[in-house]
Design a protein around this motif. Structure first.
Motif, mmCIF file in Angstrom:
data_model
loop_
_atom_site.group_PDB
_atom_site.id
_atom_site.type_symbol
_atom_site.label_atom_id
_atom_site.label_comp_id
_atom_site.label_asym_id
_atom_site.label_seq_id
_atom_site.Cartn_x
_atom_site.Cartn_y
_atom_site.Cartn_z
ATOM 1 N N LEU A 78 -21.947 9.781 -113.720
ATOM 2 C CA LEU A 78 -22.549 8.448 -113.718
ATOM 3 C C LEU A 78 -21.730 7.542 -112.809
ATOM 4 N N ALA A 79 -22.341 7.081 -111.731
ATOM 5 C CA ALA A 79 -21.673 6.192 -110.785
ATOM 6 C C ALA A 79 -22.178 4.776 -111.007
ATOM 7 N N TYR A 80 -21.298 3.873 -111.415
ATOM 8 C CA TYR A 80 -21.642 2.472 -111.643
ATOM 9 C C TYR A 80 -21.223 1.670 -110.408
ATOM 10 N N TYR A 81 -22.209 1.137 -109.709
ATOM 11 C CA TYR A 81 -21.964 0.374 -108.487
ATOM 12 C C TYR A 81 -21.677 -1.085 -108.807
ATOM 13 N N LYS A 82 -21.199 -1.812 -107.803
ATOM 14 C CA LYS A 82 -20.981 -3.243 -107.963
ATOM 15 C C LYS A 82 -22.325 -3.926 -108.106
ATOM 16 N N TRP A 83 -22.346 -5.076 -108.779
ATOM 17 C CA TRP A 83 -23.590 -5.750 -109.129
ATOM 18 C C TRP A 83 -24.345 -6.289 -107.926
ATOM 19 N N LYS A 84 -23.734 -6.375 -106.780
ATOM 20 C CA LYS A 84 -24.437 -6.927 -105.623
ATOM 21 C C LYS A 84 -25.438 -5.946 -105.014
ATOM 22 N N TYR A 85 -25.440 -4.689 -105.471
ATOM 23 C CA TYR A 85 -26.354 -3.680 -104.933
ATOM 24 C C TYR A 85 -27.565 -3.504 -105.841
ATOM 25 N N ARG A 86 -28.722 -3.293 -105.224
ATOM 26 C CA ARG A 86 -29.931 -2.993 -105.975
ATOM 27 C C ARG A 86 -29.912 -1.527 -106.390
ATOM 28 N N PRO A 87 -30.546 -1.178 -107.507
ATOM 29 C CA PRO A 87 -30.545 0.223 -107.955
ATOM 30 C C PRO A 87 -31.090 1.198 -106.918
ATOM 31 N N GLU A 88 -32.105 0.793 -106.153
ATOM 32 C CA GLU A 88 -32.661 1.678 -105.128
ATOM 33 C C GLU A 88 -31.642 1.967 -104.029
ATOM 34 N N GLN A 89 -30.851 0.946 -103.663
ATOM 35 C CA GLN A 89 -29.794 1.140 -102.671
ATOM 36 C C GLN A 89 -28.736 2.106 -103.204
ATOM 37 N N CYS A 90 -28.411 1.957 -104.472
ATOM 38 C CA CYS A 90 -27.408 2.823 -105.095
ATOM 39 C C CYS A 90 -27.875 4.273 -105.094
ATOM 40 N N LEU A 91 -29.126 4.481 -105.435
ATOM 41 C CA LEU A 91 -29.684 5.830 -105.458
ATOM 42 C C LEU A 91 -29.648 6.458 -104.071
#
Length: 168
Positions: A78-91
Protein backbone atom coordinates in the motif's frame (compact mmCIF):
# COMPACT_ATOMS: atom_id res chain seq x y z
CA UNK A 1 -54.52 14.21 11.19
CA UNK A 2 -54.20 16.36 8.06
CA UNK A 3 -50.98 17.92 9.36
CA UNK A 4 -49.42 14.50 10.01
CA UNK A 5 -50.54 13.26 6.61
CA UNK A 6 -49.07 16.32 4.85
CA UNK A 7 -45.73 15.84 6.67
CA UNK A 8 -45.74 12.20 5.62
CA UNK A 9 -46.42 13.12 1.97
CA UNK A 10 -43.80 15.85 2.02
CA UNK A 11 -41.22 13.42 3.44
CA UNK A 12 -42.10 10.72 0.93
CA UNK A 13 -41.63 12.96 -2.12
CA UNK A 14 -38.53 14.79 -0.83
CA UNK A 15 -36.70 11.76 0.56
CA UNK A 16 -34.71 11.19 -2.64
CA UNK A 17 -33.39 14.75 -2.51
CA UNK A 18 -32.06 14.54 1.02
CA UNK A 19 -28.30 14.06 1.30
CA UNK A 20 -27.50 10.85 3.12
CA UNK A 21 -23.74 11.06 3.46
CA UNK A 22 -22.98 9.90 6.96
CA UNK A 23 -19.42 9.22 5.90
CA UNK A 24 -18.27 11.67 3.23
CA UNK A 25 -16.60 10.29 0.12
CA UNK A 26 -12.94 11.20 0.39
CA UNK A 27 -10.57 10.13 -2.34
CA UNK A 28 -7.41 9.05 -0.57
CA UNK A 29 -4.27 9.20 -2.71
CA UNK A 30 -3.28 5.60 -2.06
CA UNK A 31 -2.63 2.65 -4.35
CA UNK A 32 -2.59 -1.05 -3.53
CA UNK A 33 -0.17 -3.17 -5.54
CA UNK A 34 -1.01 -6.86 -5.32
CA UNK A 35 1.76 -9.29 -6.25
CA UNK A 36 0.45 -12.83 -6.88
CA UNK A 37 3.21 -15.01 -5.43
CA UNK A 38 2.15 -18.60 -5.79
CA UNK A 39 5.60 -20.07 -6.47
CA UNK A 40 7.92 -17.74 -4.55
CA UNK A 41 8.93 -18.13 -0.91
CA UNK A 42 8.58 -15.29 1.60
CA UNK A 43 12.33 -14.51 1.56
CA UNK A 44 12.35 -14.08 -2.23
CA UNK A 45 9.14 -12.05 -2.12
CA UNK A 46 10.68 -9.63 0.36
CA UNK A 47 14.13 -9.48 -1.26
CA UNK A 48 13.18 -9.53 -4.96
CA UNK A 49 9.77 -7.80 -5.03
CA UNK A 50 8.97 -5.76 -1.93
CA UNK A 51 12.32 -4.13 -1.14
CA UNK A 52 13.01 -2.90 -4.70
CA UNK A 53 9.42 -1.67 -5.05
CA UNK A 54 9.52 0.23 -1.76
CA UNK A 55 12.91 1.73 -2.60
CA UNK A 56 11.81 2.95 -6.04
CA UNK A 57 8.49 4.34 -4.82
CA UNK A 58 10.07 6.21 -1.90
CA UNK A 59 12.81 7.61 -4.13
CA UNK A 60 10.22 9.52 -6.20
CA UNK A 61 9.54 11.83 -3.25
CA UNK A 62 5.80 11.57 -3.90
CA UNK A 63 5.07 8.76 -1.43
CA UNK A 64 4.63 9.52 2.26
CA UNK A 65 4.59 5.98 3.58
CA UNK A 66 4.29 2.35 2.50
CA UNK A 67 2.60 -0.56 4.27
CA UNK A 68 3.29 -4.12 3.18
CA UNK A 69 1.57 -7.36 4.13
CA UNK A 70 2.39 -10.84 2.93
CA UNK A 71 -0.51 -13.26 2.98
CA UNK A 72 -0.75 -16.70 1.53
CA UNK A 73 -0.15 -16.58 -2.23
CA UNK A 74 0.07 -12.78 -2.44
CA UNK A 75 1.93 -9.74 -1.20
CA UNK A 76 0.11 -6.42 -0.87
CA UNK A 77 1.98 -3.13 -0.96
CA UNK A 78 0.00 0.00 0.00
CA UNK A 79 1.60 3.24 -1.19
CA UNK A 80 0.18 6.37 0.47
CA UNK A 81 0.96 9.45 -1.62
CA UNK A 82 1.05 13.07 -0.53
CA UNK A 83 -2.36 14.76 -0.46
CA UNK A 84 -1.57 17.08 -3.37
CA UNK A 85 -1.90 14.18 -5.85
CA UNK A 86 -5.16 12.88 -7.27
CA UNK A 87 -5.80 9.12 -6.92
CA UNK A 88 -5.68 8.65 -10.71
CA UNK A 89 -2.24 10.27 -10.83
CA UNK A 90 -1.08 8.01 -8.02
CA UNK A 91 -2.30 4.91 -9.83
CA UNK A 92 -0.57 5.92 -13.05
CA UNK A 93 2.69 6.84 -11.29
CA UNK A 94 2.73 3.60 -9.28
CA UNK A 95 2.15 1.54 -12.42
CA UNK A 96 5.06 3.29 -14.16
CA UNK A 97 7.47 2.79 -11.27
CA UNK A 98 6.56 -0.85 -10.50
CA UNK A 99 6.49 -1.87 -14.18
CA UNK A 100 10.07 -0.64 -14.58
CA UNK A 101 11.31 -3.01 -11.86
CA UNK A 102 12.53 -6.39 -13.05
CA UNK A 103 10.43 -9.17 -11.54
CA UNK A 104 12.02 -12.46 -10.50
CA UNK A 105 11.40 -15.57 -12.55
CA UNK A 106 8.02 -17.07 -11.63
CA UNK A 107 6.48 -13.79 -10.43
CA UNK A 108 3.21 -12.89 -12.12
CA UNK A 109 2.27 -9.37 -13.20
CA UNK A 110 1.08 -7.23 -10.30
CA UNK A 111 -2.44 -5.83 -10.00
CA UNK A 112 -2.90 -2.11 -9.35
CA UNK A 113 -5.97 -0.94 -7.42
CA UNK A 114 -6.93 2.39 -5.90
CA UNK A 115 -6.95 1.80 -2.17
CA UNK A 116 -10.28 2.44 -0.51
CA UNK A 117 -9.93 2.15 3.28
CA UNK A 118 -13.68 1.74 3.66
CA UNK A 119 -13.30 -1.68 2.01
CA UNK A 120 -10.82 -2.80 4.66
CA UNK A 121 -11.94 -4.50 7.85
CA UNK A 122 -12.06 -2.28 10.88
CA UNK A 123 -10.92 -4.93 13.33
CA UNK A 124 -9.05 -8.20 12.96
CA UNK A 125 -8.50 -10.94 15.51
CA UNK A 126 -5.97 -13.74 15.08
CA UNK A 127 -6.49 -17.01 16.92
CA UNK A 128 -3.46 -19.22 17.44
CA UNK A 129 -3.42 -22.82 18.57
CA UNK A 130 -2.04 -26.28 17.91
CA UNK A 131 -4.17 -27.00 14.84
CA UNK A 132 -6.92 -25.46 12.73
CA UNK A 133 -9.04 -28.55 13.41
CA UNK A 134 -9.25 -27.59 17.09
CA UNK A 135 -9.60 -23.85 16.43
CA UNK A 136 -12.26 -23.99 13.71
CA UNK A 137 -15.24 -24.71 16.02
CA UNK A 138 -14.12 -21.96 18.38
CA UNK A 139 -13.67 -19.50 15.52
CA UNK A 140 -17.05 -20.40 14.01
CA UNK A 141 -18.82 -19.91 17.34
CA UNK A 142 -17.07 -16.58 17.85
CA UNK A 143 -17.91 -15.56 14.27
CA UNK A 144 -21.60 -16.33 14.75
CA UNK A 145 -21.67 -14.25 17.93
CA UNK A 146 -19.89 -11.35 16.23
CA UNK A 147 -22.35 -11.39 13.32
CA UNK A 148 -25.19 -10.70 15.76
CA UNK A 149 -23.43 -7.61 17.14
CA UNK A 150 -24.94 -4.25 16.15
CA UNK A 151 -22.83 -2.47 13.54
CA UNK A 152 -21.04 -5.58 12.24
CA UNK A 153 -21.73 -6.04 8.55
CA UNK A 154 -19.54 -9.04 7.77
CA UNK A 155 -17.37 -11.58 9.54
CA UNK A 156 -14.77 -13.57 7.60
CA UNK A 157 -12.88 -16.59 8.86
CA UNK A 158 -9.55 -17.14 7.13
CA UNK A 159 -7.24 -20.08 7.86
CA UNK A 160 -3.96 -18.42 6.99
CA UNK A 161 -1.59 -21.11 8.23
CA UNK A 162 -1.81 -24.54 9.83
CA UNK A 163 -1.60 -23.06 13.32
CA UNK A 164 -3.55 -19.79 13.10
CA UNK A 165 -6.92 -18.47 12.00
CA UNK A 166 -7.74 -14.85 11.21
CA UNK A 167 -11.16 -13.31 11.88
CA UNK A 168 -11.92 -10.05 10.03
Amino acid sequence: LCLNFSILLFGYFSFSGIANEFIPAIDIPAVAVIFPTTVLGNERIIHDLIEPSEKELLSTGEVERIETTIEQERAILLAYYKWKYRPEQCLQRTRQVISAIKRPLGALSPLFVLHRPTLSPIYRVALHGFSTVRMTPIAQTLGRQLERTDGVSEVKLIGSSPKSTLIS
